[in-house]
Design a protein around this motif. Structure first.
Motif, short mmCIF file in Angstrom:
data_model
loop_
_atom_site.label_atom_id
_atom_site.label_comp_id
_atom_site.label_asym_id
_atom_site.label_seq_id
_atom_site.Cartn_x
_atom_site.Cartn_y
_atom_site.Cartn_z
N LYS A 4 95.79 -82.39 41.02
CA LYS A 4 96.63 -81.56 41.90
C LYS A 4 96.65 -80.11 41.42
CE LYS A 4 101.39 -81.59 43.64
NZ LYS A 4 102.65 -82.36 43.58
N TYR A 7 93.15 -78.43 41.85
CA TYR A 7 92.89 -78.11 43.25
C TYR A 7 93.74 -76.93 43.71
CZ TYR A 7 91.84 -78.59 48.15
OH TYR A 7 91.41 -78.32 49.42
N ARG A 8 95.02 -76.95 43.36
CA ARG A 8 95.92 -75.85 43.74
C ARG A 8 95.44 -74.54 43.17
NH1 ARG A 8 102.10 -76.91 43.54
NH2 ARG A 8 101.63 -77.43 45.69
N ALA A 11 92.35 -73.43 45.12
CA ALA A 11 92.70 -73.08 46.51
C ALA A 11 93.35 -71.69 46.55
CB ALA A 11 93.64 -74.13 47.10
N TYR A 51 85.44 -73.58 44.16
CA TYR A 51 86.39 -74.31 44.99
C TYR A 51 85.71 -75.50 45.67
CZ TYR A 51 89.20 -75.63 48.98
OH TYR A 51 89.89 -76.36 49.92
N ALA A 55 86.78 -79.29 45.26
CA ALA A 55 87.20 -80.11 46.40
C ALA A 55 86.46 -81.44 46.41
CB ALA A 55 86.98 -79.35 47.71
N ALA A 72 87.95 -80.04 53.46
CA ALA A 72 88.45 -79.25 52.32
C ALA A 72 87.46 -78.14 51.98
CB ALA A 72 88.68 -80.16 51.11
N THR A 82 92.59 -72.32 52.74
CA THR A 82 92.75 -73.27 51.65
C THR A 82 94.22 -73.49 51.30
OG1 THR A 82 92.46 -71.51 50.01
CG2 THR A 82 90.49 -72.78 50.63
N GLU A 86 95.98 -77.10 51.31
CA GLU A 86 96.50 -77.62 50.04
C GLU A 86 97.95 -78.06 50.21
OE1 GLU A 86 98.78 -77.50 46.37
OE2 GLU A 86 98.87 -75.92 47.88
N LEU A 95 97.25 -85.55 46.83
CA LEU A 95 96.90 -84.99 45.53
C LEU A 95 97.68 -85.65 44.39
CD1 LEU A 95 96.58 -81.20 46.42
CD2 LEU A 95 94.74 -82.76 45.78
#
Length: 153
Positions: A4, A7-8, A11, A51, A55, A72, A82, A86, A95
């Motif tokens: 999580k 990815y955050r 993004a 990214y 993803a 994504a 994004t 997200e 996530l």
């Protein structure tokens, strides 16, 4: 770092680099600062590739279907997309959870993609090293090919 959080982070970085690219285009076309798009575009391009890889890795780890993984990646093409994607992923719980380093009874854990992910997750230094080298190779290749729309004379 959790899936999580990773990815955050990417993004958000993708959205920030869109801002850098947009400002660079304004500087180029409004103020004649020719090098601005080269610099801003390069930063944005590198983060875009980072990214996209993130993803895919997070998507496989979180057991997203192929459509969600593809979407994504595609959100990076639209400026700032994004971020809402997200937020949607968080709201829907897509996530949640840690990295899947062990095989479970889940049917997807038996395929080669998940086995490969688990193998790399057990070797994080190798995973990060190959990711950085892979992104750098793709980035360098794209620089040789040239920007979308071609180079100006």
């Amino acid at each position: 770092m959790s899936p999580k959080r990773l990815y955050r982070t990417l993004a958000l970085a993708e959205a920030v680099t869109w801002t850098i690219l947009i400002v660079a285009m304004i500087l180029k076309y409004a103020a004649g600062v020719e090098w601005a798009v080269l610099v801003g575009g390069s930063i944005h391009g590198f983060v875009f590739l980072s990214y996209a890889l993130t993803a895919v890795i997070v998507g496989v780890n979180q057991r997203w279907n192929l459509g969600r993984i593809a979407f994504a990646v595609l959100t990076a093409i639209v400026p700032y997309a994004t971020i809402p994607f997200e937020l949607w992923l968080v709201r829907k719980g897509h996530l949640e959870g840690d990295w899947r380093r062990e095989k479970t009874d889940h049917p997807a854990d038996g395929n080669w993609v998940n086995a490969l992910l688990r193998w790399f997750l057990a070797r994080p230094v190798l995973l990060v090293s190959l990711a950085v080298v892979g992104i750098a190779v793709v980035f360098a290749s794209l620089l040789v090919i040239g920007p979308p729309g071609g180079r100006e004379a």
